[in-house]
Design an enzyme around this catalytic site. Sequence first.
Site, PDB file in Angstrom:
ATOM      1  N   CYS A   1     -31.963 -33.687  16.376  1.00 53.55           N
ATOM      2  CA  CYS A   1     -31.080 -34.827  16.084  1.00 53.55           C
ATOM      3  C   CYS A   1     -30.835 -35.572  17.390  1.00 53.55           C
ATOM      4  CB  CYS A   1     -29.770 -34.321  15.495  1.00 53.55           C
ATOM      5  SG  CYS A   1     -28.398 -35.482  15.565  1.00 53.55           S
TER       6      CYS A   1
ATOM      7  N   TRP B   1     -29.599 -22.259  18.911  1.00 54.01           N
ATOM      8  CA  TRP B   1     -28.614 -21.286  19.365  1.00 54.01           C
ATOM      9  C   TRP B   1     -29.197 -19.876  19.425  1.00 54.01           C
ATOM     10  CZ3 TRP B   1     -24.844 -22.945  22.050  1.00 54.01           C
ATOM     11  CH2 TRP B   1     -24.300 -24.214  21.807  1.00 54.01           C
TER      12      TRP B   1
ATOM     13  N   HIS C   1     -20.230 -23.569  23.014  1.00 53.10           N
ATOM     14  CA  HIS C   1     -20.574 -23.563  21.592  1.00 53.10           C
ATOM     15  C   HIS C   1     -19.320 -23.769  20.738  1.00 53.10           C
ATOM     16  CE1 HIS C   1     -22.992 -21.319  18.207  1.00 53.10           C
ATOM     17  NE2 HIS C   1     -22.736 -22.586  17.903  1.00 53.10           N
TER      18      HIS C   1
ATOM     19  N   THR D   1     -23.187 -34.784  12.200  1.00 50.68           N
ATOM     20  CA  THR D   1     -24.209 -35.725  11.708  1.00 50.68           C
ATOM     21  C   THR D   1     -24.978 -35.195  10.513  1.00 50.68           C
ATOM     22  OG1 THR D   1     -25.891 -34.808  13.186  1.00 50.68           O
ATOM     23  CG2 THR D   1     -24.552 -36.627  14.055  1.00 50.68           C
TER      24      THR D   1
ATOM     25  N   CYS E   1     -27.207 -35.552  18.613  1.00 51.88           N
ATOM     26  CA  CYS E   1     -26.850 -34.188  19.044  1.00 51.88           C
ATOM     27  C   CYS E   1     -27.515 -33.873  20.386  1.00 51.88           C
ATOM     28  CB  CYS E   1     -27.282 -33.165  18.001  1.00 51.88           C
ATOM     29  SG  CYS E   1     -26.672 -33.487  16.332  1.00 51.88           S
TER      30      CYS E   1
END
Length: 457
Positions: free
Chosen positions: A375, A195, A239, A184, A378
């Site tokens: 987001c 992360w 991930h 995105t 997300c």
Amino acid sequence: MRGSRVVLAVHFAVFVQCCSGYFNLEKENDCFCNLQGKVDECSCNIDTVDYFNNIKIYPRLKSLLEKDYFRYFKVNLKRECPFWEDDSKCSMRFCNVESCGEKDLPPGLKGAKNENKYTKEVNEQCSELNNEYDHLDTTLSEKAQKDIDLWNKYDDATDNFCIIDENDSDSEYVDLLKNPERYTGYKGKSARRIWESIYLENCFRPKYSSNLNLYIQNGILSELCLEERVFYRAISGLHASINTHLSAIYLLSDNKFGDPKGVWGPNLQEFQRRFSEETTNGEGPNWLRNLYFVYLLELRALAKAAPYLEKEEYYTGNENEDWDTQMAIKDLLGVISRFPDHFDEKIMFNGDKNLKYEFREHFRNVSRIMDCVGCPKCKVWGKLQTQGLGTALKILFSGKFDNLENTNSKKRFQLQRNEIVALVNAIGRLSTSIYKLDDFKNMLNNKGVNKNNNIFN
């Protein structure tokens, strides 16, 4: 003799010249250099997983996840980040989530009808349990019964490895088919902080390591105990899976005057940036190996919960589709049961009892961090995949899902609808990632053919 050596030397020089492109291709193909042999912490070979997933599992999951039961996920997008104030939001139009109105939902998910159905099921099961023990004590006061109910709810909550949004008043249904996971444009400091917090603050790390990288170097993973390695590999594999999705469905063009929905497709250069040895200090291929690990872990959870999942109604109010969904689930679980080399959870937590508590709390923190994602789209997929992995961990390690074949599984515990939806969608995401790896391999090979046609003819 001397002439023969000259001829051999000439042939060798020609070979080197012709194959220089091949060696360059090997360098480009280094993302896949470690994808061979056994999956770490498991007994299954990577090529076996590739065949099993791409031929048998992926097509079934792709069809199953289009069913109404699995396409609608309930999620709270309004909960504030509990760890830091964050005003960095994704500004791209593709970050937005298209929520479902009441009219868009299947009849069984509208209003309170669906909640009442599942609440009724739970109450009936609780009544059955109470009847079993009535002969022991029928003189409990109303207050004592309420206290017991609270204790039971607390016990159930402590078994959860993640925060569940399903019963939140701010939660809303999202149609996952209308809001697919893809790149995105959400990146930069905000995305990196997510992360960083997961890896540096919530992953177990070697006690005497001064390495402050986000990841733990594969060479020093042996400094961790098995349970700590499993946690890290699961997070790393998740991930890697997400990064594979983002590379496979990448925004190639945002020309509003062309296709208003944008042009999406695989981005080989982005995939190589995220996983090649050259751009990841040699660790990218190991991250892809961890993708296979978490796939086998979640596959084992599905296999372990099969006696329970086979009895689920997958209720949406559409009788024909609900029956089709039940049959599709039974078919999928039957195929999984014939694959013997899943992750073996019985080797875990046989020593330090506090480690299981620590393991669970670390993962609950990871699920809380998903509320910090800037987001919305997300955030939906981050929450879904962490909840799916958390549900898998709950099935494997809570103890309530052991020996299901010998118990009435519907009587002993209850998975919420959102947990089932997240679990199956999460394994669907991992399955898709492994399938897409084949696409990227083919793209690299075709790139080599185009560059060095004389080598591959």
